[in-house]
Design an enzyme around this catalytic site. Structure first.
Site, PDB file in Angstrom:
ATOM      1  N   SER A 181       0.863  -1.181   0.000  1.00 35.44           N
ATOM      2  CA  SER A 181       0.000   0.000   0.000  1.00 35.44           C
ATOM      3  C   SER A 181       0.895   1.224   0.000  1.00 35.44           C
ATOM      4  O   SER A 181       2.087   1.144   0.323  1.00 35.44           O
ATOM      5  CB  SER A 181      -0.941  -0.002   1.217  1.00 35.44           C
ATOM      6  OG  SER A 181      -0.212  -0.173   2.427  1.00 35.44           O
ATOM      7  N   GLU A 198       1.273   5.658   0.732  1.00 37.49           N
ATOM      8  CA  GLU A 198       0.765   6.897   1.312  1.00 37.49           C
ATOM      9  C   GLU A 198       1.160   8.069   0.429  1.00 37.49           C
ATOM     10  O   GLU A 198       2.307   8.186   0.013  1.00 37.49           O
ATOM     11  CB  GLU A 198       1.327   7.097   2.720  1.00 37.49           C
ATOM     12  CG  GLU A 198       0.833   8.398   3.368  1.00 37.49           C
ATOM     13  CD  GLU A 198       1.391   8.606   4.755  1.00 37.49           C
ATOM     14  OE1 GLU A 198       0.957   7.869   5.669  1.00 37.49           O
ATOM     15  OE2 GLU A 198       2.272   9.479   4.921  1.00 37.49           O
ATOM     16  N   TYR A 209      -3.140  14.111   6.320  1.00 35.28           N
ATOM     17  CA  TYR A 209      -3.524  15.434   6.808  1.00 35.28           C
ATOM     18  C   TYR A 209      -2.244  16.187   7.126  1.00 35.28           C
ATOM     19  O   TYR A 209      -1.284  15.587   7.634  1.00 35.28           O
ATOM     20  CB  TYR A 209      -4.289  15.267   8.134  1.00 35.28           C
ATOM     21  CG  TYR A 209      -5.751  15.583   8.116  1.00 35.28           C
ATOM     22  CD1 TYR A 209      -6.564  15.260   7.038  1.00 35.28           C
ATOM     23  CD2 TYR A 209      -6.352  16.165   9.234  1.00 35.28           C
ATOM     24  CE1 TYR A 209      -7.922  15.518   7.070  1.00 35.28           C
ATOM     25  CE2 TYR A 209      -7.703  16.423   9.271  1.00 35.28           C
ATOM     26  CZ  TYR A 209      -8.491  16.098   8.187  1.00 35.28           C
ATOM     27  OH  TYR A 209      -9.826  16.350   8.221  1.00 35.28           O
ATOM     28  N   HIS A 249      -6.961  10.039   5.722  1.00 35.56           N
ATOM     29  CA  HIS A 249      -6.491  10.339   7.079  1.00 35.56           C
ATOM     30  C   HIS A 249      -7.493  11.281   7.744  1.00 35.56           C
ATOM     31  O   HIS A 249      -8.079  12.158   7.102  1.00 35.56           O
ATOM     32  CB  HIS A 249      -5.128  11.016   7.033  1.00 35.56           C
ATOM     33  CG  HIS A 249      -3.999  10.075   6.771  1.00 35.56           C
ATOM     34  ND1 HIS A 249      -2.770  10.189   7.379  1.00 35.56           N
ATOM     35  CD2 HIS A 249      -3.908   8.993   5.957  1.00 35.56           C
ATOM     36  CE1 HIS A 249      -1.974   9.229   6.955  1.00 35.56           C
ATOM     37  NE2 HIS A 249      -2.642   8.499   6.079  1.00 35.56           N
ATOM     38  N   ASP A 256      -0.636  15.788  14.622  1.00 42.36           N
ATOM     39  CA  ASP A 256       0.432  16.615  15.176  1.00 42.36           C
ATOM     40  C   ASP A 256      -0.106  17.971  15.589  1.00 42.36           C
ATOM     41  O   ASP A 256      -1.071  18.482  14.997  1.00 42.36           O
ATOM     42  CB  ASP A 256       1.534  16.810  14.144  1.00 42.36           C
ATOM     43  CG  ASP A 256       2.223  15.515  13.781  1.00 42.36           C
ATOM     44  OD1 ASP A 256       2.360  14.648  14.673  1.00 42.36           O
ATOM     45  OD2 ASP A 256       2.615  15.357  12.606  1.00 42.36           O
ATOM     46  N   ALA A 287     -10.537  14.065  22.676  1.00 40.40           N
ATOM     47  CA  ALA A 287      -9.359  14.277  23.516  1.00 40.40           C
ATOM     48  C   ALA A 287      -8.148  13.512  23.001  1.00 40.40           C
ATOM     49  O   ALA A 287      -7.007  13.896  23.251  1.00 40.40           O
ATOM     50  CB  ALA A 287      -9.654  13.868  24.955  1.00 40.40           C
ATOM     51  N   ASP A 299       3.676   2.721  24.951  1.00 42.67           N
ATOM     52  CA  ASP A 299       3.321   2.744  23.525  1.00 42.67           C
ATOM     53  C   ASP A 299       2.506   1.517  23.136  1.00 42.67           C
ATOM     54  O   ASP A 299       1.513   1.609  22.415  1.00 42.67           O
ATOM     55  CB  ASP A 299       4.592   2.788  22.673  1.00 42.67           C
ATOM     56  CG  ASP A 299       4.891   4.181  22.136  1.00 42.67           C
ATOM     57  OD1 ASP A 299       3.994   5.031  22.174  1.00 42.67           O
ATOM     58  OD2 ASP A 299       6.017   4.399  21.684  1.00 42.67           O
ATOM     59  N   LYS A 304      -6.176   1.435  21.150  1.00 40.49           N
ATOM     60  CA  LYS A 304      -6.730   1.877  19.866  1.00 40.49           C
ATOM     61  C   LYS A 304      -7.359   0.721  19.097  1.00 40.49           C
ATOM     62  O   LYS A 304      -8.437   0.852  18.507  1.00 40.49           O
ATOM     63  CB  LYS A 304      -5.637   2.559  19.034  1.00 40.49           C
ATOM     64  CG  LYS A 304      -5.172   3.891  19.613  1.00 40.49           C
ATOM     65  CD  LYS A 304      -4.303   4.674  18.649  1.00 40.49           C
ATOM     66  CE  LYS A 304      -2.938   4.082  18.485  1.00 40.49           C
ATOM     67  NZ  LYS A 304      -2.051   4.961  17.667  1.00 40.49           N
ATOM     68  N   GLN A 323       5.199   3.647  12.057  1.00 39.69           N
ATOM     69  CA  GLN A 323       6.148   4.668  11.640  1.00 39.69           C
ATOM     70  C   GLN A 323       7.335   3.968  10.981  1.00 39.69           C
ATOM     71  O   GLN A 323       7.554   2.775  11.192  1.00 39.69           O
ATOM     72  CB  GLN A 323       6.604   5.470  12.866  1.00 39.69           C
ATOM     73  CG  GLN A 323       7.524   6.622  12.586  1.00 39.69           C
ATOM     74  CD  GLN A 323       6.936   7.624  11.609  1.00 39.69           C
ATOM     75  OE1 GLN A 323       7.113   7.447  10.395  1.00 39.69           O
ATOM     76  NE2 GLN A 323       6.262   8.659  12.099  1.00 39.69           N
ATOM     77  N   PHE A 365      13.454  14.202  10.003  1.00 38.01           N
ATOM     78  CA  PHE A 365      12.140  13.661  10.336  1.00 38.01           C
ATOM     79  C   PHE A 365      12.263  12.538  11.357  1.00 38.01           C
ATOM     80  O   PHE A 365      11.471  12.451  12.304  1.00 38.01           O
ATOM     81  CB  PHE A 365      11.452  13.157   9.067  1.00 38.01           C
ATOM     82  CG  PHE A 365      10.051  12.654   9.284  1.00 38.01           C
ATOM     83  CD1 PHE A 365       9.138  13.389  10.006  1.00 38.01           C
ATOM     84  CD2 PHE A 365       9.644  11.420   8.758  1.00 38.01           C
ATOM     85  CE1 PHE A 365       7.835  12.934  10.210  1.00 38.01           C
ATOM     86  CE2 PHE A 365       8.363  10.949   8.964  1.00 38.01           C
ATOM     87  CZ  PHE A 365       7.458  11.709   9.688  1.00 38.01           C
ATOM     88  N   HIS A 391       3.723  -1.059   3.821  1.00 39.78           N
ATOM     89  CA  HIS A 391       3.089   0.236   3.553  1.00 39.78           C
ATOM     90  C   HIS A 391       4.182   1.257   3.273  1.00 39.78           C
ATOM     91  O   HIS A 391       5.016   1.551   4.141  1.00 39.78           O
ATOM     92  CB  HIS A 391       2.254   0.674   4.762  1.00 39.78           C
ATOM     93  CG  HIS A 391       1.488   1.940   4.546  1.00 39.78           C
ATOM     94  ND1 HIS A 391       0.462   2.059   3.629  1.00 39.78           N
ATOM     95  CD2 HIS A 391       1.595   3.166   5.143  1.00 39.78           C
ATOM     96  CE1 HIS A 391      -0.033   3.287   3.669  1.00 39.78           C
ATOM     97  NE2 HIS A 391       0.641   3.980   4.568  1.00 39.78           N
TER      98      HIS A 391
END
Length: 288
Positions: A7, A9, A41, A69, A101, A117, A152, A159, A170, A210, A259
């Site tokens: 996939s 991005e 985004y 996104h 972010d 939140a 983490d 989630k 990431q 980055f 990805h």
């Protein structure tokens, strides 16, 4: 070697020239038949309208499965869910749900007074609609704001338990980083797919900056190799070789999905896919 599913991005264009670049990127990579493509985004939700337009255009014209996104930044719950509903009405069935972010100039995320939140609240709301497949972010290296690596993992589990179907990580530089993370997730009871995020390095200076911002560990050998490659004008050659080797190691370790973060520059991603045995299967349909 098993051929993985892939996939890609993309990010939404902010100029006419960037629009052509995005379309060139799509034309280059679509024949590889990705299982989906996603559109990001900007920080602070700054590209919200651009993302919506890019998602709609790609969905209607490319024949690709497009994931939008969606973040919690600078929007109320009602506004965020109206954006999601707009995606659904446009036929978009997948969302990458992220906290997002902070806006430029802010050091930390501050929820909108009437907003979500955090990403878990956003995921719960999206899942309750029953309209979307939901993907979320994951961090093989500790997120800069996380207390520790275990926190983490706990947050990722929250989630996924909230209704997400899959996690996209990431980027990272060594396969062992992903394997260690995958093992920790399994130990924590996470059984949903975790897909490694791959960054073909188009520009080492930008990738290094980055990586430092998002907490990605940079091995000394990678830093040294790229500094020498930049001096010798062989940066693209090194980037292709290292990215291909990383993907190959992941596949050998049982990974069946990858990805790619394309940065709307498709050539390195295409070359890596070719090296992995992923070849064009169809031409992108023409736009009327």
């Amino acid at each position: 070697m098993t051929t993985p599913e892939i996939s890609f991005e993309f990010f939404p264009p902010q100029s006419l020239a960037a629009s052509f670049r995005l379309w060139d990127t799509v034309q280059t990579l679509a024949p590889l038949e990705p299982r989906f493509v996603s559109v990001t985004y900007g920080a602070g939700g700054t590209t919200r309208e651009l993302t919506r337009d890019a998602v709609s255009t790609l969905h209607n014209s490319s024949g690709l499965s497009v994931a939008a996104h969606l973040t919690c930044v600078n929007a109320s719950r009602q506004e965020t869910l109206e954006i999601a509903d707009g995606f659904a009405k446009a036929g978009v069935k997948d969302i990458v749900a992220l906290r997002g972010d902070p806006p430029k100039g802010q050091d930390q995320f501050v929820p909108h007074p009437d907003g979500f939140a955090n990403s878990v609240e956003l995921i719960e709301a999206l899942a309750s609609t029953g309209k979307f497949g939901i993907r979320v972010g994951a961090y093989p290296d500790k997120h800069p704001e996380a207390q520790d690596f275990a926190a983490d993992i706990d947050w990722l589990k929250a989630k996924l338990d909230a209704g997400a179907d899959e996690a996209l990580t990431q980027f990272f530089f060594e396969a062992e980083t992903f394997f260690r993370f995958r093992d920790a997730c399994a130990k924590a009871g996470i059984d949903k797919p975790i897909v490694p995020g791959i960054l073909p390095i188009e520009n080492w200076k930008g990738a290094r900056n980055f990586a430092r911002r998002c907490g990605t560990h940079i091995p000394v050998w990678v830093e040294n190799a790229f500094e020498k490659a930049v001096r010798d004008d062989r940066e693209d050659l090194l980037a292709t070789a290292l990215c291909t080797e990383l993907c190959s190691d992941l596949i050998d370790g049982g990974v069946d999905k990858l990805h790619f973060y394309t940065l709307n520059r498709p050539e390195l991603t295409r070359d890596v896919c070719f090296a992995l045995g992923i070849t064009p299967k169809a031409e992108l349909q023409n736009v009327a």
